[in-house]
Motif scaffolding. Structure first.
Motif, PDB file in Angstrom:
ATOM      1  N   ASP A  66     138.505  -5.337 -80.371  1.00 36.09           N
ATOM      2  CA  ASP A  66     138.158  -6.762 -80.425  1.00 36.09           C
ATOM      3  C   ASP A  66     137.381  -7.193 -79.185  1.00 36.09           C
ATOM      4  O   ASP A  66     136.832  -8.288 -79.158  1.00 36.09           O
ATOM      5  CB  ASP A  66     139.402  -7.633 -80.632  1.00 36.09           C
ATOM      6  N   ILE A  67     137.317  -6.329 -78.166  1.00 36.72           N
ATOM      7  CA  ILE A  67     136.357  -6.551 -77.072  1.00 36.72           C
ATOM      8  C   ILE A  67     135.058  -5.912 -77.518  1.00 36.72           C
ATOM      9  O   ILE A  67     134.845  -4.700 -77.383  1.00 36.72           O
ATOM     10  CB  ILE A  67     136.854  -5.935 -75.750  1.00 36.72           C
ATOM     11  N   THR A  68     134.218  -6.695 -78.115  1.00 34.69           N
ATOM     12  CA  THR A  68     132.993  -6.178 -78.725  1.00 34.69           C
ATOM     13  C   THR A  68     132.011  -5.698 -77.659  1.00 34.69           C
ATOM     14  O   THR A  68     132.155  -6.005 -76.469  1.00 34.69           O
ATOM     15  CB  THR A  68     132.319  -7.264 -79.568  1.00 34.69           C
ATOM     16  N   GLY A  69     130.983  -4.983 -78.119  1.00 29.01           N
ATOM     17  CA  GLY A  69     129.961  -4.530 -77.193  1.00 29.01           C
ATOM     18  C   GLY A  69     129.288  -5.673 -76.460  1.00 29.01           C
ATOM     19  O   GLY A  69     129.044  -5.600 -75.252  1.00 29.01           O
ATOM     20  N   ALA A  70     128.984  -6.749 -77.174  1.00 32.17           N
ATOM     21  CA  ALA A  70     128.323  -7.894 -76.551  1.00 32.17           C
ATOM     22  C   ALA A  70     129.235  -8.561 -75.526  1.00 32.17           C
ATOM     23  O   ALA A  70     128.790  -8.967 -74.443  1.00 32.17           O
ATOM     24  CB  ALA A  70     127.903  -8.904 -77.620  1.00 32.17           C
ATOM     25  N   LEU A  71     130.517  -8.688 -75.847  1.00 29.51           N
ATOM     26  CA  LEU A  71     131.467  -9.286 -74.914  1.00 29.51           C
ATOM     27  C   LEU A  71     131.617  -8.409 -73.669  1.00 29.51           C
ATOM     28  O   LEU A  71     131.613  -8.914 -72.534  1.00 29.51           O
ATOM     29  CB  LEU A  71     132.820  -9.467 -75.606  1.00 29.51           C
ATOM     30  N   ARG A 100     131.769   3.163 -74.052  1.00 30.45           N
ATOM     31  CA  ARG A 100     131.094   1.890 -74.294  1.00 30.45           C
ATOM     32  C   ARG A 100     129.705   1.882 -73.673  1.00 30.45           C
ATOM     33  O   ARG A 100     128.756   1.336 -74.256  1.00 30.45           O
ATOM     34  CB  ARG A 100     131.929   0.737 -73.718  1.00 30.45           C
ATOM     35  N   LEU A 101     129.552   2.490 -72.517  1.00 31.21           N
ATOM     36  CA  LEU A 101     128.250   2.527 -71.860  1.00 31.21           C
ATOM     37  C   LEU A 101     127.289   3.474 -72.570  1.00 31.21           C
ATOM     38  O   LEU A 101     126.079   3.237 -72.592  1.00 31.21           O
ATOM     39  CB  LEU A 101     128.423   2.948 -70.398  1.00 31.21           C
ATOM     40  N   GLU A 102     127.826   4.538 -73.145  1.00 30.73           N
ATOM     41  CA  GLU A 102     126.975   5.527 -73.809  1.00 30.73           C
ATOM     42  C   GLU A 102     126.647   5.150 -75.243  1.00 30.73           C
ATOM     43  O   GLU A 102     125.585   5.505 -75.757  1.00 30.73           O
ATOM     44  CB  GLU A 102     127.657   6.894 -73.775  1.00 30.73           C
ATOM     45  N   GLU A 103     127.563   4.432 -75.910  1.00 35.08           N
ATOM     46  CA  GLU A 103     127.366   4.065 -77.312  1.00 35.08           C
ATOM     47  C   GLU A 103     126.664   2.716 -77.402  1.00 35.08           C
ATOM     48  O   GLU A 103     127.227   1.677 -77.073  1.00 35.08           O
ATOM     49  CB  GLU A 103     128.716   3.995 -78.036  1.00 35.08           C
ATOM     50  N   LYS A 104     125.420   2.719 -77.851  1.00 33.96           N
ATOM     51  CA  LYS A 104     124.640   1.488 -77.922  1.00 33.96           C
ATOM     52  C   LYS A 104     124.369   1.056 -79.362  1.00 33.96           C
ATOM     53  O   LYS A 104     123.734   0.054 -79.620  1.00 33.96           O
ATOM     54  CB  LYS A 104     123.329   1.658 -77.170  1.00 33.96           C
ATOM     55  N   GLY A 105     124.875   1.827 -80.315  1.00 31.91           N
ATOM     56  CA  GLY A 105     124.555   1.548 -81.704  1.00 31.91           C
ATOM     57  C   GLY A 105     125.073   0.217 -82.201  1.00 31.91           C
ATOM     58  O   GLY A 105     124.459  -0.419 -83.056  1.00 31.91           O
ATOM     59  N   GLU A 106     126.224  -0.241 -81.672  1.00 29.15           N
ATOM     60  CA  GLU A 106     126.805  -1.482 -82.160  1.00 29.15           C
ATOM     61  C   GLU A 106     126.126  -2.710 -81.577  1.00 29.15           C
ATOM     62  O   GLU A 106     126.332  -3.816 -82.035  1.00 29.15           O
ATOM     63  CB  GLU A 106     128.295  -1.540 -81.820  1.00 29.15           C
ATOM     64  N   ARG A 107     125.317  -2.531 -80.535  1.00 25.65           N
ATOM     65  CA  ARG A 107     124.675  -3.669 -79.891  1.00 25.65           C
ATOM     66  C   ARG A 107     123.569  -4.240 -80.755  1.00 25.65           C
ATOM     67  O   ARG A 107     122.738  -3.509 -81.285  1.00 25.65           O
ATOM     68  CB  ARG A 107     124.073  -3.266 -78.558  1.00 25.65           C
ATOM     69  N   ARG A 108     123.548  -5.561 -80.865  1.00 22.44           N
ATOM     70  CA  ARG A 108     122.448  -6.246 -81.548  1.00 22.44           C
ATOM     71  C   ARG A 108     121.556  -6.955 -80.531  1.00 22.44           C
ATOM     72  O   ARG A 108     120.694  -7.734 -80.897  1.00 22.44           O
ATOM     73  CB  ARG A 108     122.998  -7.256 -82.554  1.00 22.44           C
ATOM     74  N   HIS A 109     121.828  -6.708 -79.259  1.00 25.72           N
ATOM     75  CA  HIS A 109     121.053  -7.337 -78.201  1.00 25.72           C
ATOM     76  C   HIS A 109     120.444  -6.245 -77.332  1.00 25.72           C
ATOM     77  O   HIS A 109     120.904  -5.098 -77.325  1.00 25.72           O
ATOM     78  CB  HIS A 109     121.966  -8.222 -77.336  1.00 25.72           C
ATOM     79  N   GLU A 110     119.413  -6.620 -76.600  1.00 20.67           N
ATOM     80  CA  GLU A 110     118.779  -5.664 -75.693  1.00 20.67           C
ATOM     81  C   GLU A 110     119.642  -5.548 -74.450  1.00 20.67           C
ATOM     82  O   GLU A 110     120.017  -6.549 -73.834  1.00 20.67           O
ATOM     83  CB  GLU A 110     117.366  -6.134 -75.325  1.00 20.67           C
ATOM     84  N   LEU A 111     119.948  -4.326 -74.060  1.00 19.35           N
ATOM     85  CA  LEU A 111     120.829  -4.114 -72.913  1.00 19.35           C
ATOM     86  C   LEU A 111     120.118  -4.457 -71.605  1.00 19.35           C
ATOM     87  O   LEU A 111     118.979  -4.023 -71.386  1.00 19.35           O
ATOM     88  CB  LEU A 111     121.297  -2.662 -72.869  1.00 19.35           C
TER      89      LEU A 111
END
Length: 320
Positions: free
Chosen positions: A224-229, A274-285
């Motif tokens: 529930d701590i999402t990638g964006a959060l 979390r740092l290596e997995e970027k697939g769930e992100r919908r925003h530019e890192l």
């Protein structure tokens, strides 16, 4: 960033905060009530009798709520003679058209927890000490209280055992469900209990030979701590470091004081994933990550726009 919403014009290096909450943990209804009250009257908390009538709570609770609206970053008092100002963070979350005005989204709970536990300016002592500096994965009340007393002495303070015990109990009541008893109002749990972040894990003998509860931090994966959060809080942490360095080590993100790894109680493997997995992100890192067998390294990307609360909630501010 949340850090920009919490300002204090007092001495440059004040002591951590041990009191001000009047021995009351944050309640579910308090922040929405306070937002409505302050929206109508920024000077509301300057008149305790009127605040009691409008908010429907007792005098000590009014004083406690005044503490919590600042501690959570909802409002700030840049000039203590002129009431409170709602912060951008407070408005974006708690406005009737905001992202989560009634605290119904678990991401809001994690953001409130993040704000309480990651402060660098006038941190809440129990939150800073137990989440970022306590050396073991669990503690009993007597062990934590002994640590509080030792830290208070190091700071050159003269807090009584009563003051330290009340501060510790407020911390515990913030995260651990009550066991019933007392008045209806006293038995109401606060919103951060739902995070299930601090849990009873057993009992052991304390001082005097009596058994006491042992509390442990929940360290398993927290989807529930999402990638964006996570990214939002990571960049908030990076900003708070206030240094001219475009790099940050994996270790700092994992175990640094006030870091996402410490505040959210994430394992190093979880943080690395979390740092290596970027697939769930919908925003530019806003950073790049270079894995390493020894120590991974993050590098700031200054060409990427800062993350916002709308990013966290997956909302377009133009179509909220």
């Amino acid at each position: 960033m949340i850090a920009e919403a919490i300002q204090d014009a007092e001495a440059p290096a004040p002591l951590p905060r041990f009191s001000g909450h009047e021995s009351f943990a944050l309640r579910y209804a308090w922040l929405p009530k306070a937002y409505r009250g302050l929206s109508a009257d920024p000077g509301l908390f300057g008149d305790e009798e009127r605040a009691m009538e409008i908010l429907g709570i007792g005098k000590n609770m009014v004083r406690s709520l005044r503490f919590w609206i600042e501690a959570t970053g909802m409002a700030a008092a840049p000039d203590r003679g002129r009431g409170f100002e709602l912060t951008d963070f407070g408005k974006r979350i708690f406005d009737p058209d905001g992202l989560d005005p009634y605290i119904e989204d678990v991401r809001t709970l994690w953001l409130l927890h993040w704000t309480l536990a990651s402060k660098r300016e006038r941190p809440l002592f129990a939150w800073d000490y137990l989440f970022s500096r306590w050396p073991r994965p669990e503690f009993s009340r007597s062990e934590a209280l002994a640590g509080f007393q030792a830290e208070s002495r190091k700071l050159g303070a003269s807090h009584s055992e009563t003051t330290l015990g009340q501060h510790l109990d407020v911390f515990l009541h913030t995260y651990v469900p009550s066991r019933g008893g007392g008045s209806v109002e006293d038995s109401l749990d606060g919103p951060l209990v739902d995070l299930n972040l601090l849990v009873p894990v057993g009992e052991r003998r304390g001082e005097g030979g009596r058994f006491e509860t042992v509390f442990g931090f929940r360290r398993e994966a927290k989807p529930d701590i999402t990638g964006a959060l996570f990214d939002y809080c990571l960049m908030d942490f990076w900003t708070r470091l206030d240094r001219n360095d475009d790099t940050l080590s994996l270790r700092e993100v994992t175990v640094g004081q006030g870091s996402p790894g410490q505040v959210f109680k994430l394992t190093e493997d979880d943080v690395r994933a979390r740092l290596e997995e970027k697939g769930e992100r919908r925003h530019e890192l806003p950073y790049s990550y270079q894995p390493s067998a020894v120590q991974g390294l993050l590098t700031l990307r200054r060409d990427v726009a800062p993350l916002t609360l709308d990013t966290v909630y997956g909302r377009n501010p133009d179509h909220a």
